[in-house]
Write an enzyme that holds these catalytic residues in place. Structure first.
Site, PDB file in Angstrom:
ATOM      1  N   LYS A 116      30.582 -14.919  24.404  1.00 42.57           N
ATOM      2  CA  LYS A 116      29.440 -14.313  23.706  1.00 42.57           C
ATOM      3  C   LYS A 116      29.194 -12.903  24.232  1.00 42.57           C
ATOM      4  O   LYS A 116      28.804 -12.722  25.379  1.00 42.57           O
ATOM      5  CB  LYS A 116      28.171 -15.143  23.931  1.00 42.57           C
ATOM      6  CG  LYS A 116      27.049 -14.701  22.997  1.00 42.57           C
ATOM      7  CD  LYS A 116      25.691 -15.174  23.415  1.00 42.57           C
ATOM      8  CE  LYS A 116      24.999 -14.232  24.345  1.00 42.57           C
ATOM      9  NZ  LYS A 116      24.783 -12.870  23.817  1.00 42.57           N
ATOM     10  N   GLU A 175      16.115  -4.198  40.849  1.00 43.31           N
ATOM     11  CA  GLU A 175      17.180  -3.483  40.135  1.00 43.31           C
ATOM     12  C   GLU A 175      16.556  -2.730  38.960  1.00 43.31           C
ATOM     13  O   GLU A 175      15.930  -3.332  38.093  1.00 43.31           O
ATOM     14  CB  GLU A 175      18.217  -4.498  39.620  1.00 43.31           C
ATOM     15  CG  GLU A 175      19.373  -3.821  38.931  1.00 43.31           C
ATOM     16  CD  GLU A 175      20.476  -4.795  38.525  1.00 43.31           C
ATOM     17  OE1 GLU A 175      20.164  -5.772  37.826  1.00 43.31           O
ATOM     18  OE2 GLU A 175      21.634  -4.561  38.904  1.00 43.31           O
ATOM     19  N   GLU A 193      28.237 -12.909  37.955  1.00 42.72           N
ATOM     20  CA  GLU A 193      28.194 -11.529  38.444  1.00 42.72           C
ATOM     21  C   GLU A 193      26.833 -10.996  38.037  1.00 42.72           C
ATOM     22  O   GLU A 193      26.600 -10.689  36.873  1.00 42.72           O
ATOM     23  CB  GLU A 193      29.290 -10.668  37.791  1.00 42.72           C
ATOM     24  CG  GLU A 193      30.696 -11.153  38.005  1.00 42.72           C
ATOM     25  CD  GLU A 193      31.198 -10.937  39.416  1.00 42.72           C
ATOM     26  OE1 GLU A 193      30.425 -10.461  40.286  1.00 42.72           O
ATOM     27  OE2 GLU A 193      32.369 -11.261  39.667  1.00 42.72           O
ATOM     28  N   CYS A 247      25.982  -2.590  37.780  1.00 41.12           N
ATOM     29  CA  CYS A 247      25.461  -3.576  38.735  1.00 41.12           C
ATOM     30  C   CYS A 247      25.697  -3.093  40.171  1.00 41.12           C
ATOM     31  O   CYS A 247      25.003  -3.509  41.085  1.00 41.12           O
ATOM     32  CB  CYS A 247      26.074  -4.932  38.482  1.00 41.12           C
ATOM     33  SG  CYS A 247      27.840  -4.894  38.369  1.00 41.12           S
TER      34      CYS A 247
END
Ligand code: NAI
Ligand code: BAL
Length: 504
Positions: free
Chosen positions: A189, A401, A265, A299
């Site tokens: 997806k 983040e 991840e 990331c």
């Protein structure tokens, strides 16, 4: 199932598939629902594509199951290798078109980013085509005179994959190529805002000769299609890249359904530590790249930069100069323009999210510096490159983040304080250290709690080197041989050579 799309900046018109890709065919979703996708550089709608619901995920998983049991599990590593080589040459052929789709749909600069993503995709495809040819894993274990055992490394079967929007095709390729090489079939997806390139890529799998059902691509909303995939009882493994919060949800769904293994991840708040003996220009250049490349939507972005007190002012000057020179919107703010190295962020939602962190810093009275003014009426989801200086370690700017072009630059006194600050996070994806002192560098490599450490560089990952996180940044590894191993499990066989009855 196709709609024409014209990209005038590169003089390309192509047929964009808009259906779910199941069994090597594009099909409508069962409930007919669609997702609109937008050009982040202008905010304008590009097109719509079909969105998978639970029933579509069931169909795709069934296709992947049939393909695995009937065909793919019977292929040899060298047959799979050959298909991957063919795929690599088709990606090379369509490189400019695929890069243009990435730029159109995600806003990433064509020349400085999107073409580079495609180079990496070609490399990763060739890498796994090569690695799988040497697939000799497994051991013979002598147990006794009358017994030995053999281990085999075998595929899981049907693998579900969920990928994000910051590197749409590259993140898919990090996952798919190793997974296919290992002998699994896939239901993947893409993210709802960047599904176009992977839908097109599907045709390359067909052209390369991958049998129906081996690769199935099901765009859709995370809460529906993503959840259905993670929770599916007939999916044997799930791999996810995205936020830590969703990574936790994927793991929970995997555990509650059939205890399928997960590779995650997830997010990061990666530190870069600059010691006083570092090559300051080099450190500033890498640190600016590490936070502003891809508009900070990495990331592994080095969003926390710690600089030794004695060189702090000099570093700041150098950082500003390097960043202003390298990371620019360009006069037209068009990611297809060669001058543009800093595109918009992915969406209005993400723009608001990143800006809310900047506003928080301003409200807290923190020192803020910005580069390259934006007109007030700017179209598209641009965010100015920003950095804050006097930020308390406890501030959410240092802890959460942000996933945008926003850095925090702070000082440290000595090596032990630098390490303490660098490790003061729930994340552990990546880190960088800048020093000419081999002892300082090596102790940092030893003591930092992160899956990747760069010494005198930042964010220059290599496809042959394993990639993945410590702590809340994830579980498992992608890339390198580990990226193949993530899609294999061990089977042990015991061989009894004795002809006499078993004695207790
Ligand atoms: N580690 C990374 O590379 C990425 C990290 N992020 C982080 O996540 C933040 C929010 O971005 P989002 O787009 O909301 O990320 P997200 O984590 O929601 O999206 C990533 C992927 O997960 C899917 N997804 C969403 N909910 C799901 C669920 N319940 N089950 C299964 N799949 C699901 C999405 O459809 C997309 O394909 C960013 O600001 C950034 O901090 C986002 C994208 C990539
Ligand atoms: N640089 C690719 C991995 C990521 O940032 O999501």
């Amino acid at each position: 199932m196709f709609t024409p799309i014209h990209i005038p900046q590169v003089g390309i018109t192509y047929k964009q598939p808009i259906g779910l890709f199941i069994n090597n065919e594009y099909v409508k979703s069962k409930d007919g629902s669609l997702i609109d996708t937008f050009n982040p550089a202008t905010g304008e709608k590009i097109t719509s594509f079909y969105a998978a619901g639970t029933a579509d995920i069931d169909e795709a998983v069934q296709a992947a199951r049939n393909a695995y049991e009937d065909v793919w599990s019977k292929t040899t590593p060298s047959e799979r290798s050959e298909l991957l080589w063919k795929l690599a040459s088709l990606v090379e052929r369509d490189k400019k078109l695929l890069a243009a789709m990435e730029t159109l749909d995600s806003g990433k600069p064509y020349h400085s980013n999107a073409l580079g993503d495609l180079d990496q995709i070609i490399s990763v495809t060739k890498y796994y085509a090569g690695v799988v040819q040497n697939l000799t894993q497994g051991k013979q274990i002598p147990v006794s005179h009358d017994k030995f055992a053999v281990t085999f490394e075998v595929p899981y079967g049907v693998v579900g994959q969920v990928v994000p929007w910051n590197y749409p095709l590259a993140m898919a390729s990090w996952k798919m190529q190793g997974c296919l090489a290992a002998g699994n079939t896939i239901v993947i997806k893409p993210a709802e805002n960047t599904s176009l390139s992977l839908l097109y890529f599907a045709q390359l799998f067909v052209e390369a000769g991958f049998p129906p059902g081996v690769v199935n691509i099901v765009p859709g909303h995370g809460a529906q299609a993503g959840t259905a995939l993670a929770a599916h009882p007939d999916v044997d493994k799930v791999a996810f890249t995205g936020s830590t919060k969703v990574g936790q949800a994927v793991m929970e769904a995997a555990g509650k359904s059939n205890l399928k293994p997960v590779t995650l991840e997830c997010g990061g708040k990666s530190p870069a530590v600059v010691f006083e003996d570092a090559e300051i220009e080099q450190a500033a250049e890498w640190c600016a790249l590490g936070i502003f490349y891809n508009s900070g939507q990495n990331c592994t972005a080095n969003s926390r930069i710690y600089v030794q007190e004695s060189i702090y002012e000099k570093f700041l000057q150098e950082f500003k100069a390097q960043a202003a020179k390298a990371w620019k919107f360009g006069a037209k703010r068009d990611p297809f323009d060669e001058e543009c190295t800093l595109g918009p962020v992915i969406s209005e939602v993400q723009q608001k999210r990143v800006k809310s962190y900047i506003e928080h810093g301003v409200k807290e009275g923190l020192n803020i510096e910005t580069l390259h003014e934006l007109p007030a009426d700017v179209k598209g989801f641009f965010v100015q490159p920003t950095f804050f200086t006097n930020v308390p370690q406890s501030s959410k700017l240092n802890r959460e983040e942000i996933f945008g072009p926003v850095a925090v630059i702070s000082t440290f006194k000595n090596e032990s304080e630098a390490l303490k600050l660098a490790n003061d996070t729930n994340y552990g994806l990546a880190s960088a250290v800048f020093t000419q002192n081999i002892g300082v560098a090596t102790r940092f490599v030893r003591d930092i709690k992160a899956g990747t450490v760069w010494v005198n560089s930042s964010n220059d990952e290599e496809i042959s080197v394993p990639f993945g996180g410590f702590k809340m940044s994830g579980i498992g590894r992608e890339l390198g041989e580990a990226g193949l191993g993530s899609y294999l499990q061990t089977k042990s066989a015991h061989f009894n050579l004795s002809v006499s009855a078993h004695k207790l």
